[in-house]
Design a protein around this motif. Sequence first.
Motif, PDB file in Angstrom:
ATOM      1  N   ALA A  79     -23.589 -32.320  74.942  1.00  0.00           N
ATOM      2  CA  ALA A  79     -23.136 -32.612  76.306  1.00  0.00           C
ATOM      3  C   ALA A  79     -22.591 -34.031  76.338  1.00  0.00           C
ATOM      4  N   SER A  80     -21.323 -34.169  76.695  1.00  0.00           N
ATOM      5  CA  SER A  80     -20.693 -35.485  76.689  1.00  0.00           C
ATOM      6  C   SER A  80     -19.545 -35.511  77.688  1.00  0.00           C
ATOM      7  N   ALA A 129     -25.321 -32.159  83.243  1.00  0.00           N
ATOM      8  CA  ALA A 129     -25.441 -31.723  81.842  1.00  0.00           C
ATOM      9  C   ALA A 129     -26.846 -31.209  81.552  1.00  0.00           C
ATOM     10  N   VAL A 130     -27.846 -31.951  82.023  1.00  0.00           N
ATOM     11  CA  VAL A 130     -29.233 -31.537  81.774  1.00  0.00           C
ATOM     12  C   VAL A 130     -29.498 -30.182  82.434  1.00  0.00           C
ATOM     13  N   ALA A 131     -28.983 -30.021  83.666  1.00  0.00           N
ATOM     14  CA  ALA A 131     -29.196 -28.744  84.366  1.00  0.00           C
ATOM     15  C   ALA A 131     -28.518 -27.589  83.615  1.00  0.00           C
ATOM     16  N   ARG A 190     -21.514 -26.095  70.329  1.00  0.00           N
ATOM     17  CA  ARG A 190     -21.069 -25.749  71.687  1.00  0.00           C
ATOM     18  C   ARG A 190     -20.978 -27.042  72.468  1.00  0.00           C
ATOM     19  N   LEU A 191     -19.874 -27.240  73.085  1.00  0.00           N
ATOM     20  CA  LEU A 191     -19.617 -28.517  73.729  1.00  0.00           C
ATOM     21  C   LEU A 191     -19.585 -28.342  75.238  1.00  0.00           C
ATOM     22  N   LEU A 192     -20.430 -29.113  75.885  1.00  0.00           N
ATOM     23  CA  LEU A 192     -20.413 -29.147  77.354  1.00  0.00           C
ATOM     24  C   LEU A 192     -19.672 -30.415  77.751  1.00  0.00           C
ATOM     25  N   ALA A 193     -18.419 -30.254  78.119  1.00  0.00           N
ATOM     26  CA  ALA A 193     -17.576 -31.408  78.448  1.00  0.00           C
ATOM     27  C   ALA A 193     -17.657 -31.680  79.945  1.00  0.00           C
ATOM     28  N   LEU A 194     -18.097 -32.891  80.276  1.00  0.00           N
ATOM     29  CA  LEU A 194     -18.196 -33.275  81.686  1.00  0.00           C
ATOM     30  C   LEU A 194     -16.962 -34.091  82.034  1.00  0.00           C
ATOM     31  N   LEU A 246     -30.162 -27.423  68.852  1.00  0.00           N
ATOM     32  CA  LEU A 246     -30.235 -28.880  68.928  1.00  0.00           C
ATOM     33  C   LEU A 246     -29.439 -29.326  70.152  1.00  0.00           C
ATOM     34  N   LEU A 247     -30.135 -29.971  71.078  1.00  0.00           N
ATOM     35  CA  LEU A 247     -29.490 -30.416  72.314  1.00  0.00           C
ATOM     36  C   LEU A 247     -29.115 -31.886  72.148  1.00  0.00           C
ATOM     37  N   LEU A 248     -27.841 -32.162  72.048  1.00  0.00           N
ATOM     38  CA  LEU A 248     -27.366 -33.531  71.883  1.00  0.00           C
ATOM     39  C   LEU A 248     -26.871 -34.015  73.245  1.00  0.00           C
ATOM     40  N   LEU A 249     -27.584 -34.959  73.814  1.00  0.00           N
ATOM     41  CA  LEU A 249     -27.277 -35.395  75.181  1.00  0.00           C
ATOM     42  C   LEU A 249     -26.752 -36.822  75.170  1.00  0.00           C
TER      43      LEU A 249
END
Lengths: 632, 297
Positions: free
Chosen positions: A193-194, A118-120, A225-229, A94-97
Motif C-alpha cells: 500500500a503506497s 490503506a489499512v482499512a 498486489r499494489l494498493l495505490a492511493l 506480506l502487508l507492506l504499508l
Amino acid sequence: MIFLQPLVLWGLALVAVPVVIHLLNRMRYRSLDWAAMSFLLAASRRSRRSAKLRHWLVLACRALAIAALVLAMARPLVGGWLGWALSGAPDTVLLLLDRSPSMEWREAASARSKREVAVARLTEAARATGGASRLVLIESATRRPQEISSAGVLPELTATAASDAAADIPAMLDAAVDYITANQCGRTEVWLASDLQASNWSATQSRWAAVTARLGALPQEVRVRLLALRDSGGENVAVRVTGVRRQKGEAVVELELAGGGAAGAGTRPLSVVLEGARSLVDVAYAGGTVRLSQRVGLGDHPGRGWGWVEVPPDANPRDNVSYFAFGAETHLKSVVVADDDGAGKVLQLAAAPAPAQLNQSSVRASAGNVDLQDVALVIWQSAADPAKSLETFLGEGGVVVRFPVGEGETGGRWRVPTWNRGDGVLADARDGVELPVAELEVKRRTAIEGFALAMFADGQPFVTRQAVGRGMVYAVATLPVAEWSNLGEGPVLVPMLQRMLLEGGARLGQVVSAAVGEPLGIGGDEVWTRLAGQASEAGVFQVGGRLVALNRPVEEDAGERLAEARVRELFGGVPVRFFDEQTAATARLSSEVWRWFLVAMLVLLVTEAVLTLPSRVPAGAATRGAAAEGAG
Amino acid sequence: MPAEVASEFLDPHALTRLLSLPLEARGPMEGSVSGRHQSPHRGSSVEFAEYRKYVPGDDVRHVDWRVYARSDRFYMKEFEADTNLRCCLVLDASGSMKFGGAHGTKFAYARKLAGALAYLAMHQGDAVGLACCSAAVIRDIPPRRNAAHLKNIFGALSETNPGGATGLVAALHQIAEKVRRRALVIVFSDLFADPAALLSCFQHLRFRKHDVAVFHLLDRAEMDFAFDRPTRFVDLEDGSSLLVEPGLIREPYQEALARYLERLKQGCREYRVDYQRVTTDQEPERVLADFLVARTR
C-alpha cells in the motif's frame, strides 16, 4: 513442480529401503522339515498370482509412502491448472504499508488519510482470506516483519499509525524477500500500500534491478498486489525549516513553503513558536516553492533555543509543522591545511571573509600539527592522509572538505552543468537565486569519490560528500587557483565553504537537526526528553546535553507520483496487479501442495495395512475352530 | 500287568485314573472268551434277549416251563452273550509323523495314545494287536489277550522309528482283509494322504463289520502356519523342498487344510468312524478320557 527444500529430495533414496529389507528377508530364509507338504504345494500354486500381486502392491505402497513423505518435506509447489485446483488462500500474505508523512493526505470526502484508507482496505482484503493465510506486516518506518494474529487487529496496531519517517519501498521489498527466504514461505503474496510518491520508490535508482532479481530468484512465485492511493485533490502547503542561525540578537529562521498550487495563492498566517512564545505573521504565498526568512528576537538570551513553525491545517496535517533548534552563539573557526600556498590563502579567505562575519576565523596549520579545539571546518589540501588525525573530529560531527593535491588531469576545459540545487552546499540561496556553478571553468581536475552533489558534463563528479561517523567529508575535484580553475573567484567557493562551516558549527553548539530515521550517532542508552511536538517521531528533544530537532525527511514533501506503467516497469518480470484489477483464474500462483502428499502418504499406509491384514479371519482361527470341533 | 512298562508311554497316575473308564466297542464283538462286550451270539448272561420256538436238538434246560404251562407250547428263552474285544492298533510310522515342535513329534504322541489304550484294553481282558506301517506294514502283532503280549506291543512301539512314505491306505485295506472277526480298529496317523483313498479304507473296514476309531494327529504349527520369515520347507518323506514367503500363502494354505479336514470329518461321519482330531499340544490323558467317555454313551 518446484521445491522449497530441494536438498530434502535426496531422501528419495530411502524409497529403496523397503525393497532392500524385502531382499534381505528373502536372503535370510530358514529351513524347516515339514510334513503337510501337499497343502503347501497346493497353496503355493493357488496363491502365486494373487499373492504376488498383493505382495508387490504392499511393497509399492511402502515405497510410495516414503516417497510421498520425502516429497512433502521438500515443500513442493505446483503451478498452472493443478496449482489452481489445489490452492486456496495464499500461505503467507506480506502487508507492506507505507506510513510516511505523505500518506497522511486526507481525502476530502471521508476525512480519512490515505494511510487509514490503506489499512482499512488491507484489513478487508486480509479478512477475505478467511484466516487461512499467515499475515505479516512490514511497515515503512522500521521495516521489521511483524506477524499479526488476525486481520482485525491491523487498525489497532501502533505499527500502522502515522509516522514521520520516509518510506523506502525497495528496502521494504528487500525486507519482504528476506522474510520469505528466512521463513521459507509457501505461496506468498505481497500486498503493498503506497501513494506512489516517486521519492519513496527511488524510481531512478538501480536498486530496483537488485530487488526484482531477488524476487524473481525465489523458488516460489511471488505476486505483488499494489494498493495505490492516489491524490484526491485538496489544497496543501508544506512548511519546512531549512536553517536557523543567530544574527545580532535574533534568530533567523529560514523556511520554505511548498506544495501549494496557484489556486491557494494569497496571504497565509504563519506561526513561529520560539521556546513556547508564539508569534503570528502573515506571509505572502504565490504557490509553488517559496523560501522565507523570519527573524525572531532573542533579547539577551545567549544560550541554545528551539521552536517550530506552523501553517494552518490543510489536506495533509503531517507537513504543517517543522521543528528547529539552534545553538549558543559560537565562534566558527576553520583550519586550513594546504600544501599549495596560493590555494591555502584563497581557501582561508573564503572560509572567513572578514569583516562581514565577526565571529568567524580561519587559521593555517600544518598536516602534522592540527589543533581541532572548537574547530567547525577543516579544509584539507595536503598529501597527508587526514583519516587518522581527523577520525575523532569526524566522529563527533565535524566537517572536512578536501581539495586536490598534485598535478591532476589536464587537457580540457570542463564545465559543471549539473548540481543539486535543492539540497546541500550548492543549493540555491533562500531567495531562490542559484549559485553560478554553471559558470565555473575547470582546467585541471582530479577524480574524487562519494555521493555527487555536482558533476562535470562528462559525468565525473565535481563536488561529493561522504558521511563518516556523525561528520561529513566533502571533496572538490579542483583547486581555487588560476592554474586549475576559476573557482577561486568566489561566487561558488565562498557560499559553499560558509555552508560547510555552518554545518560543522552545529556540532559545537550541541545541536542536531536531522530527518526522522536518519542515523544520529546517539547512544541507545541515552534518555530522550520531548520538548516540542506531539506523540510522533518529529519534534524537539533533549538528549544528554544536546538539542535534537527531528523533522520529516525532505523527500516527503516532493509531490511527484509514479504512473502505473512506470510501476510495472520497475517490477520488471515480477507479476504485479493493482488491487482493483481483475485477474484470470489461470493466473493463480504456484501453490504449496505438501499437504496433499501427506494425505497421499496416509492413504498409501492405510492401503498397505489393508493389504497386509488377513482378508477373512485371523491366522489359524479357522483351523483352530475346526480342531476344537473335531475333538468334540 | 506291567504298569511300569506302560509308564514309558503315559504317566502312571494318569493311567490309574483312566482305568476307571472302560474301553467300549460301539457294536457286537466276536470274542473267543467271555468278556464285557456284547456278542452277536446268544449266550448265558443275565441279559434276556428273546423267545424262540423249540426245535429238536435244543438244550431242554433252556425251555421256559412257565410259558409251556400257560400256552402248552415249548419256547426257548435266550440270553445275550458277552465276549471279549479284539482291538487292532494301527500306527502310522511314515516320515511325516516325525514332525513336531515343543510338544514332541506326532509319532511320540501317537505312541503314548496307543500304549495307553493297549494297556487299558489288556487290563479289561481284551485282546490287543499292533500294526505299524510306513510305506508298507513294518510290524504286525496279531491280537492276543495274555499279559506277556502287552510286553511285545510295548517293545514294538519302542523300537519303531518313523520314516519313509505314507502307506497307510494300503495297510488299512490289508488289515480290513486280514482281520476276519469283528474288531475295534484304532488308527493313529496324521492322515496326510488322499482323503478319498482314506475314506475308502474306512468304508472297507466298516464293510467288514469293524468298529473304526481314528486319532487324527496334527501339530499346532501345521494348523496355524504362523511363520513370518521366508522359509524353505523340506518334505519329511521325500526330501523335496519349497521356498515360500509364509505371509503370502498362509491364507490359501489354511483354506486347503480346512477343506481337507472338513472332508475327512464329513466322510468319517458318513461311514460312522469315530473321528478324533488331536493336536499335539493337548494333554494325552484328557484326549483319552474324552475318547473313552464318548464311547460309553
